[in-house]
Scaffold this active site. Structure first.
Site, PDB file in Angstrom:
ATOM      1  N   GLY A  38      -8.914  30.260 -51.886  1.00  0.00           N
ATOM      2  CA  GLY A  38      -9.277  31.619 -52.147  1.00  0.00           C
ATOM      3  C   GLY A  38      -9.601  32.623 -51.017  1.00  0.00           C
ATOM      4  O   GLY A  38      -9.596  33.801 -51.066  1.00  0.00           O
ATOM      5  N   ASP A  97     -18.843  32.652 -59.080  1.00  0.00           N
ATOM      6  CA  ASP A  97     -18.803  33.028 -60.275  1.00  0.00           C
ATOM      7  C   ASP A  97     -20.091  32.540 -61.221  1.00  0.00           C
ATOM      8  O   ASP A  97     -21.793  32.721 -60.956  1.00  0.00           O
ATOM      9  CB  ASP A  97     -17.384  32.499 -61.161  1.00  0.00           C
ATOM     10  CG  ASP A  97     -17.324  32.760 -62.706  1.00  0.00           C
ATOM     11  OD1 ASP A  97     -18.204  33.662 -63.278  1.00  0.00           O
ATOM     12  OD2 ASP A  97     -16.487  32.012 -62.648  1.00  0.00           O
ATOM     13  N   PHE A 146     -11.661  39.106 -64.686  1.00  0.00           N
ATOM     14  CA  PHE A 146     -11.187  38.357 -63.993  1.00  0.00           C
ATOM     15  C   PHE A 146     -10.896  39.642 -63.258  1.00  0.00           C
ATOM     16  O   PHE A 146      -9.769  40.749 -63.743  1.00  0.00           O
ATOM     17  CB  PHE A 146     -10.515  38.045 -64.733  1.00  0.00           C
ATOM     18  CG  PHE A 146      -9.798  36.315 -64.232  1.00  0.00           C
ATOM     19  CD1 PHE A 146      -9.963  35.593 -64.402  1.00  0.00           C
ATOM     20  CD2 PHE A 146      -7.876  36.395 -63.678  1.00  0.00           C
ATOM     21  CE1 PHE A 146     -10.279  34.106 -63.587  1.00  0.00           C
ATOM     22  CE2 PHE A 146      -8.301  35.956 -62.470  1.00  0.00           C
ATOM     23  CZ  PHE A 146      -9.039  34.484 -63.031  1.00  0.00           C
TER      24      PHE A 146
HETATM   25  P1  IMP Z   1     -17.569  29.105 -59.829  1.00  0.00           P
HETATM   26  O1  IMP Z   1     -17.393  27.455 -59.377  1.00  0.00           O
HETATM   27  O2  IMP Z   1     -17.744  29.088 -61.536  1.00  0.00           O
HETATM   28  O3  IMP Z   1     -18.643  29.733 -59.224  1.00  0.00           O
HETATM   29  O4  IMP Z   1     -16.242  29.525 -59.491  1.00  0.00           O
HETATM   30  C1  IMP Z   1     -15.821  30.218 -58.293  1.00  0.00           C
HETATM   31  C2  IMP Z   1     -14.217  29.773 -58.579  1.00  0.00           C
HETATM   32  O5  IMP Z   1     -13.560  29.963 -59.584  1.00  0.00           O
HETATM   33  C3  IMP Z   1     -13.703  30.595 -57.471  1.00  0.00           C
HETATM   34  O6  IMP Z   1     -13.578  29.767 -56.378  1.00  0.00           O
HETATM   35  C4  IMP Z   1     -12.527  30.618 -57.536  1.00  0.00           C
HETATM   36  O7  IMP Z   1     -11.168  30.214 -57.459  1.00  0.00           O
HETATM   37  C5  IMP Z   1     -12.634  30.888 -59.713  1.00  0.00           C
HETATM   38  N1  IMP Z   1     -12.438  32.285 -60.029  1.00  0.00           N
HETATM   39  C6  IMP Z   1     -13.958  32.776 -60.815  1.00  0.00           C
HETATM   40  N2  IMP Z   1     -13.974  33.705 -61.101  1.00  0.00           N
HETATM   41  C7  IMP Z   1     -12.749  34.035 -61.055  1.00  0.00           C
HETATM   42  C8  IMP Z   1     -12.226  36.007 -61.271  1.00  0.00           C
HETATM   43  O8  IMP Z   1     -12.129  36.776 -61.446  1.00  0.00           O
HETATM   44  N3  IMP Z   1     -10.784  35.487 -60.495  1.00  0.00           N
HETATM   45  C9  IMP Z   1      -9.999  34.656 -59.398  1.00  0.00           C
HETATM   46  N4  IMP Z   1     -10.627  33.097 -59.307  1.00  0.00           N
HETATM   47  C10 IMP Z   1     -11.320  33.309 -60.140  1.00  0.00           C
HETATM   48 MG    MG Z   2     -11.919  29.214 -55.151  1.00  0.00          MG
END
Ligand code: IMP
Ligand code: MG
Length: 174
Positions: A38, A97, A146
């Site tokens: 990402g 996130d 999303f």
């Molecule tokens: P976390 O560990 O829950 O903070 O997730 C982070 C990862 O989830 C990010 O690096 C993204 O790869 C993915 N992610 C979270 N939300 C989204 C979104 O709205 N669109 C696309 N990828 C997301």
């Molecule tokens: Mg990511």
């Protein structure tokens, strides 16, 4: 697809973040650690505007999210990292996130005795964070929707879009 953040707004904000990063490090060397996949577009734009001695390294993080009751399993691959002891590290990711991914990586970088670990994310989702982690540089705070584009994917698609869009009905159709 609905545009949430147009390309020009991203360009301006990335330039502001780069200026803040430059001002903080005051000419000191920085090791940038980007979280694949990402971070791809954000990292490429950001580093070209930071006038500091930089080293760039990439790591891989992927979470396999099961049903809501099953905790998601986070797979980290940090094999490509060099010795970070005494280095100032700036972690770069697309979105904060829940915070699970970045907090795990920050802990790992601290364990490797980096002199400092700071965090830069393009996006931060409001009301989603389950792990305490204060990023040092945030491009935009966004609602809990999303999003795709500018490196972010759904099912590995849409990363190449130059803007951040909200995936609506398309998501279900993929
Ligand atoms: P976390 O560990 O829950 O903070 O997730 C982070 C990862 O989830 C990010 O690096 C993204 O790869 C993915 N992610 C979270 N939300 C989204 C979104 O709205 N669109 C696309 N990828 C997301
Ligand atoms: Mg990511």
């Amino acid at each position: 697809m609905k545009t949430l953040i147009p390309a020009e707004a991203i360009r301006q904000r990335v330039a502001e973040l780069a200026a803040q990063i430059e001002a903080y490090y005051q000419g000191r060397p920085v090791v940038i650690v980007g979280v694949l996949t990402g971070c791809l577009v954000f990292l490429a734009d950001l580093i070209r505007q930071i006038n500091l001695p930089l080293r760039i390294h990439l790591i891989q993080a992927s979470s396999y999210r099961g049903e809501a009751t099953i905790p998601s399993e986070l797979i980290l691959c940090l094999d490509s990292l060099p010795d970070l002891q005494g280095r100032e590290v700036l972690l770069v990711d697309d979105i904060l996130d829940t915070g699970q991914t970045l907090s795990r990586i920050v802990a790992e970088l601290r364990r490797r005795e980096a002199a400092s670990v700071r965090v830069s994310v393009l996006l931060r989702k409001i009301g989603r964070q389950s792990v305490p982690l204060e990023p040092d540089y945030v491009g935009f705070e966004i609602p809990d929707e999303f999003v795709v584009g500018y490196g972010l994917d759904y099912n590995d698609e849409y990363r190449q879009l130059p803007f951040i869009g909200v995936l609506g009905s398309e998501r279900g159709q993929v």
